[in-house]
Design an enzyme around this catalytic site. Sequence first.
Site, mmCIF file in Angstrom:
data_model
loop_
_atom_site.group_PDB
_atom_site.id
_atom_site.type_symbol
_atom_site.label_atom_id
_atom_site.label_comp_id
_atom_site.label_asym_id
_atom_site.label_seq_id
_atom_site.Cartn_x
_atom_site.Cartn_y
_atom_site.Cartn_z
ATOM 1 N N TYR A 93 55.374 77.117 30.957
ATOM 2 C CA TYR A 93 55.229 76.228 29.800
ATOM 3 C C TYR A 93 54.225 76.793 28.796
ATOM 4 O O TYR A 93 54.471 76.800 27.586
ATOM 5 C CB TYR A 93 54.789 74.857 30.306
ATOM 6 C CG TYR A 93 54.595 73.792 29.254
ATOM 7 C CD1 TYR A 93 55.683 73.220 28.615
ATOM 8 C CD2 TYR A 93 53.317 73.332 28.929
ATOM 9 C CE1 TYR A 93 55.506 72.221 27.660
ATOM 10 C CE2 TYR A 93 53.129 72.336 27.982
ATOM 11 C CZ TYR A 93 54.220 71.791 27.357
ATOM 12 O OH TYR A 93 54.042 70.805 26.418
ATOM 13 N N LYS A 126 55.014 77.878 24.959
ATOM 14 C CA LYS A 126 54.398 77.146 23.853
ATOM 15 C C LYS A 126 53.537 78.038 22.969
ATOM 16 O O LYS A 126 53.463 77.823 21.750
ATOM 17 C CB LYS A 126 53.573 75.980 24.399
ATOM 18 C CG LYS A 126 54.427 74.823 24.913
ATOM 19 C CD LYS A 126 55.391 74.299 23.852
ATOM 20 C CE LYS A 126 55.977 72.950 24.191
ATOM 21 N NZ LYS A 126 56.969 72.498 23.195
#
Length: 306
Positions: free
Chosen positions: A167, A171
Amino acid sequence: MSKSNPLDGKAVLVTGAGGGIGRAIAIEAAKAGASVLVNDLGATLGGERESSEAAQSAVTEIERAGGRAIANGDDVSDREGAARMIRQATDAFGRLDAVINNAGILRDCFFHKMSYEDFDAVVKVHLYGTFNVSRAAADVFREQKSGAMIHMTSTSGLIGNLAQANYSAAKLGVAALSKSMALDLARWNIRSNCIAPFAWSRMTSSIKVDSLEQELRVEQMKLMVPEKIAPLALWLASDAATHVTGQIFAVRNNEIFLMSQPRPVRSVHRDEGWTIDSVDTHAIPALKANFQPLEVSADVFCWDPV
């Protein structure tokens, strides 16, 4: 721009808008006068298809309030699916003015236990999904010589978090991708910005609570409702924001932050160049006062939400 309807006459696409932050943004966009394409795959938090009703549920809520919206169930990680949602928006509304890349999944795991499949799936939705939708929208925006892209990044990537290598990588990649799009597309009056949202949603509800400290943090997060993210996102989609591009913001309850972007903080120089020994005795001692500690997002944003 009407203060009561700042998005009047505009068409907005919101991905992952069946719930949480995306749903709140879609509903508020319609209230602000926009026609909204509500995209949601209807997947579980881990990305498996579960229901086809998520997007339609948000559309129904918008229509009951007098707004205009259509549902889309395509997968942002599929290039052809992303192209279809852009075509659906332009076919239905005759134009497209803003894309809000919000769709996401989580498969949290410590790095030394993370599988290729879990890394690949998260990067495909967040990073490839942002690319796919933005790339398809860019052709429309270039033709009409205007457009806004708003992407959801995260302090997990900008600062760091435990057990989120997939993640966090995705991001931080979104932030870099946004900057590149802002640079490449500026000549067509297309802007690209990021928001790192703090809000209690399905994504954050997966946080493991195994200490009093984490329990208190979760209780604080529950105060930060998804609707708090919508005003900045929709302002960035409006004509008032035509001068703003390439920026990274964060929203934490009633606070809006402008986040820093990597720049040199200190340098050292030797006319004769460097050796391994002089790096050890000169460069590192001079630079280490400015080293970044191993912090997570909660270490930096350590005060109660206001």
